[in-house]
Design a protein around this motif. Structure first.
Motif, PDB file in Angstrom:
ATOM      1  N   PRO A  20      18.615  34.267  70.119  1.00 41.82           N
ATOM      2  CA  PRO A  20      19.836  34.675  69.412  1.00 41.82           C
ATOM      3  C   PRO A  20      19.822  36.158  69.066  1.00 41.82           C
ATOM      4  N   VAL A  21      20.992  36.688  68.889  1.00 44.66           N
ATOM      5  CA  VAL A  21      21.135  38.103  68.539  1.00 44.66           C
ATOM      6  C   VAL A  21      20.998  38.261  67.023  1.00 44.66           C
ATOM      7  N   THR A  22      20.209  39.233  66.627  1.00 44.53           N
ATOM      8  CA  THR A  22      20.117  39.601  65.205  1.00 44.53           C
ATOM      9  C   THR A  22      20.603  41.037  65.073  1.00 44.53           C
ATOM     10  N   ALA A  23      21.433  41.265  64.081  1.00 40.04           N
ATOM     11  CA  ALA A  23      21.983  42.604  63.853  1.00 40.04           C
ATOM     12  C   ALA A  23      21.909  42.937  62.372  1.00 40.04           C
ATOM     13  N   GLY A  24      21.734  44.210  62.078  1.00 39.27           N
ATOM     14  CA  GLY A  24      21.693  44.667  60.691  1.00 39.27           C
ATOM     15  C   GLY A  24      22.532  45.916  60.512  1.00 39.27           C
ATOM     16  N   LEU A  25      23.538  45.826  59.653  1.00 40.17           N
ATOM     17  CA  LEU A  25      24.364  46.992  59.326  1.00 40.17           C
ATOM     18  C   LEU A  25      23.786  47.594  58.051  1.00 40.17           C
ATOM     19  N   LEU A  26      23.152  48.751  58.176  1.00 38.27           N
ATOM     20  CA  LEU A  26      22.379  49.360  57.094  1.00 38.27           C
ATOM     21  C   LEU A  26      23.121  50.564  56.528  1.00 38.27           C
ATOM     22  N   PHE A  27      23.268  50.597  55.207  1.00 41.00           N
ATOM     23  CA  PHE A  27      23.914  51.712  54.510  1.00 41.00           C
ATOM     24  C   PHE A  27      22.880  52.423  53.643  1.00 41.00           C
ATOM     25  N   ARG A  28      22.985  53.746  53.559  1.00 46.35           N
ATOM     26  CA  ARG A  28      22.087  54.535  52.713  1.00 46.35           C
ATOM     27  C   ARG A  28      22.648  54.608  51.289  1.00 46.35           C
ATOM     28  N   VAL A  29      22.578  53.487  50.606  1.00 46.04           N
ATOM     29  CA  VAL A  29      22.995  53.396  49.209  1.00 46.04           C
ATOM     30  C   VAL A  29      22.256  52.241  48.575  1.00 46.04           C
ATOM     31  N   GLY A  30      21.821  52.439  47.355  1.00 44.80           N
ATOM     32  CA  GLY A  30      21.102  51.392  46.637  1.00 44.80           C
ATOM     33  C   GLY A  30      21.127  51.642  45.151  1.00 44.80           C
ATOM     34  N   SER A  31      20.318  50.897  44.435  1.00 47.61           N
ATOM     35  CA  SER A  31      20.333  50.989  42.970  1.00 47.61           C
ATOM     36  C   SER A  31      19.912  52.362  42.467  1.00 47.61           C
ATOM     37  N   ALA A  32      19.078  53.084  43.218  1.00 51.32           N
ATOM     38  CA  ALA A  32      18.641  54.407  42.771  1.00 51.32           C
ATOM     39  C   ALA A  32      19.763  55.432  42.792  1.00 51.32           C
ATOM     40  N   PHE A  73      23.489  44.387  55.544  1.00 60.82           N
ATOM     41  CA  PHE A  73      24.199  43.170  55.934  1.00 60.82           C
ATOM     42  C   PHE A  73      23.556  42.698  57.235  1.00 60.82           C
ATOM     43  N   ARG A  74      22.897  41.557  57.205  1.00 60.58           N
ATOM     44  CA  ARG A  74      22.099  41.100  58.351  1.00 60.58           C
ATOM     45  C   ARG A  74      22.607  39.741  58.811  1.00 60.58           C
ATOM     46  N   ILE A  75      22.744  39.566  60.113  1.00 61.94           N
ATOM     47  CA  ILE A  75      23.311  38.349  60.664  1.00 61.94           C
ATOM     48  C   ILE A  75      22.559  37.960  61.937  1.00 61.94           C
ATOM     49  N   THR A  76      22.326  36.672  62.141  1.00 53.64           N
ATOM     50  CA  THR A  76      21.726  36.142  63.363  1.00 53.64           C
ATOM     51  C   THR A  76      22.650  35.078  63.930  1.00 53.64           C
ATOM     52  N   GLY A  77      22.927  35.142  65.221  1.00 54.48           N
ATOM     53  CA  GLY A  77      23.810  34.168  65.861  1.00 54.48           C
ATOM     54  C   GLY A  77      24.130  34.573  67.275  1.00 54.48           C
ATOM     55  N   THR A  78      25.192  34.019  67.799  1.00 50.38           N
ATOM     56  CA  THR A  78      25.650  34.408  69.129  1.00 50.38           C
ATOM     57  C   THR A  78      26.313  35.778  69.051  1.00 50.38           C
ATOM     58  N   PRO A  79      26.469  36.441  70.195  1.00 52.07           N
ATOM     59  CA  PRO A  79      27.162  37.740  70.162  1.00 52.07           C
ATOM     60  C   PRO A  79      28.543  37.653  69.525  1.00 52.07           C
TER      61      PRO A  79
END
Length: 567
Positions: A20-32, A73-79
């Motif tokens: 399965p495809v795993t994708a991660g949409l990563l943003f440079r923002v957090g609690s700090a 935001f991380r997701i695993t599944g079909t394309p």
């Protein structure tokens, strides 16, 4: 191999991986990136964006909570599932369902960000002491801003932080899934926050719970520091657990913080009766590494483990998250061959130098008295200076004094002094009963209870006027229990004079005054040319003088009652 592409202005990293495809949409923002007054806003945006896709976390979404510097935001599944999910996330970020703000807020309040037990709690506590109430120190605080965030604040945070320029997408696949849309608000990349500092001297220590020792240290990111952490973990486990039998757990972890720095965390736990021996052995391991006494077998074992992580067939896909993080931080990403060469080049001298840096920036949380003589400064528990202003002694404890001035507020007592200056204030929680709870940049806190110090709202005005509006939170009413009831004694109005008592004063006083004046007059006229008075006349005058005095005694008593306000 990792290939690069772009979708709607968002960089995309791709590497093949079967299944399965795993994708991660990563943003440079957090609690700090937040402030204490807005703490929780990143988690709130994350929750609202997922809510737009359906109840709970959608299938395949791992629900990864925002960290100190990243939101994923991380997701695993079909394309097709990956494309639909990430497209929906981006659509939700463009138009957050703020009508669900209260529901999302309550969900996050029942699942606080700091619920991790054990070592993670100790690390958060250490972050408070190292950084104070800003930047990376916010990971150690409850999200006090969460109940007060408005829809406009949440929308603005999504609009300025969750942007195309502040994101990277990684996918374990050869191509971008068909139908994927990443239309995000326009905006540039935000650098990692500058670390705040709340400690005047390092290495330092502060008191922690019985039975545990936690060391945190900030080092330059390097292969030597990463391998040192592995060696430290092995040595702690051997000395404290296997050989000494003091600790039932001993670990060391290397955690990248930003582009140039990493945090090393070493933690050990023991029964309270073994804590002193454990703490002593803990420090001895660090001293041995600083002296260059590195077990060659330990270094080779750590080196072999690091090299083995570069060998799996799915290496490119495994390196995608790190590559995405480096890209957002602006850190050059090394190839696997460069990583291998760097690992093989590290020697005992490199570990010795890294160990000295680790100790120089160490902050140790340990039970009271367990590290006496270890060469660690005591982290301050109070402020060195106060502020000029008007002093208000506590009504029930004059030894405790609150000072309110144009620069800030100080509270001094037998336990020490806490000062929060207006220019260095992270938060003020203002309560309807007049109380003010202040948090300084250094993490020190104080509470102003008006009833305790007899201070009025008008006298607190300089405090409120000097606080930045962004740090001011209006709080709901408190329950009566914690509110002090000590208050200045009100002066009762003097009762109106009793008319009958006034008459009594005249009745008692007037005869005495008349008789006394008459005796004085007769004494003047009865004397001869030399002022002498005959003995018979003198005796006569003396008897009447006694009568006058006797009548004035009850008059004087009544006059005292009148002047004291009792009549």
């Amino acid at each position: 191999m990792i290939t690069e592409s772009t979708v709607d202005g968002v960089p995309v990293l791709l590497a093949h991986q079967p299944g399965p495809v795993t994708a991660g949409l990563l943003f440079r923002v957090g609690s700090a990136d937040e402030t204490l007054a807005t703490s929780g806003i990143t988690r709130l945006v994350h929750r609202l964006a997922l809510h737009r896709l359906g109840p709970g976390d959608p299938p395949g979404e791992d629900g990864t909570a925002p960290a100190s510097t990243f939101t994923l935001f991380r997701i695993t599944g079909t394309p097709a599932e990956v494309a639909a999910h990430l497209s929906g996330v981006c659509a939700a970020l463009r138009d957050l369902p703020v009508e669900r703000l209260e529901t999302a807020r309550e969900i996050l309040r029942t699942a606080p960000a700091d619920r991790s037990p054990g070592a993670a709690q100790a690390v958060r506590r250490s972050a408070q002491w190292r950084y104070g109430s800003r930047s990376y120190g916010l990971t150690g605080y409850a999200e006090v801003g969460l109940p007060h965030l408005t829809a406009e604040q949440v929308r603005d945070w999504a609009r300025t932080r969750f942007t195309a320029g502040n994101a990277v997408l990684w996918i374990t696949g050869d191509t971008v899934p068909e139908g994927l849309g990443l239309a995000l608000p326009a905006g540039g990349r935000h650098p990692a926050p500058e670390p705040a500092s709340a400690l005047p001297v390092l290495p330092a220590r502060f008191q922690g719970e019985a039975g545990s020792v936690t060391l945190t240290s900030v080092l330059p990111r390097s292969t030597a520091a990463r391998l040192l952490t592995g060696v430290l973990g092995r040595e702690l486990l051997r000395e404290l657990h296997r050989d000494g039998g003091y600790a039932y757990t001993a670990t060391a972890e290397y955690l990248p913080r930003d582009a140039g720095s990493a945090t090393v965390v070493a933690h050990a736990e023991a029964l309270p009766q073994h804590q002193d021996a454990m703490a002593g052995a803990f420090v001895d391991v660090l001293a041995k590494l600083r002296a260059g006494r590195v077990d060659p077998s330990a270094l080779e074992a750590v080196r072999a483990s690091a090299l083995a992580r570069l060998d799996p067939p799915g290496l490119a896909a495994a390196r995608l998250p790190g590559r995405a993080a480096d890209l957002l931080l602006g850190r050059p990403h090394r190839t696997a061959a460069e990583e291998r060469a760097a690992i093989e080049a590290v020697g005992a001298q490199d570990l010795r130098e890294a160990a000295h840096t680790l100790w120089a920036t160490a902050l140790v949380r340990a039970p009271r008295g367990s590290l006496d003589g270890a060469g660690l400064a005591t982290a301050p528990t109070g402020s060195a200076q106060g502020v000029p202003g008007r002093a208000y002694p506590a009504l029930e404890d004059p030894g405790t004094v609150l000072t309110v001035g144009a620069e800030g507020v100080s509270l001094a007592g037998p336990a020490g002094r806490i000062t929060v200056r207006h220019a260095e204030c992270s938060l003020v929680q203002a309560y309807p009963d007049g109380a003010r709870h202040l948090v300084g940049h250094d993490g020190f806190t104080l509470t102003v209870e008006p009833a305790r110090f007899g201070i009025t709202a008008a006298e607190l005005a300089p405090l409120d006027a000097g606080i930045p509006p962004s740090a001011f939170l209006s709080m709901p009413s408190r329950s009566p229990a914690p509110i002090p009831r000590t208050a200045p004694l009100a002066t009762a109005p003097a009762p109106a004079p009793a008319p009958w008592f006034t008459v009594l004063l005249w009745v008692l006083g007037l005869p005495g005054l008349v008789i006394g004046a008459s005796v004085l007059f007769l004494g003047l006229v009865m004397g001869d040319e030399h002022g002498q008075i005959a003995s018979d006349n003198a005796w006569f005058l003396f008897r009447w003088l006694l009568v006058a005095g006797a009548s004035l005694i009850p008059w004087a008593v009544c006059l005292r009652l009148r002047t004291s306000g009792r009549k």
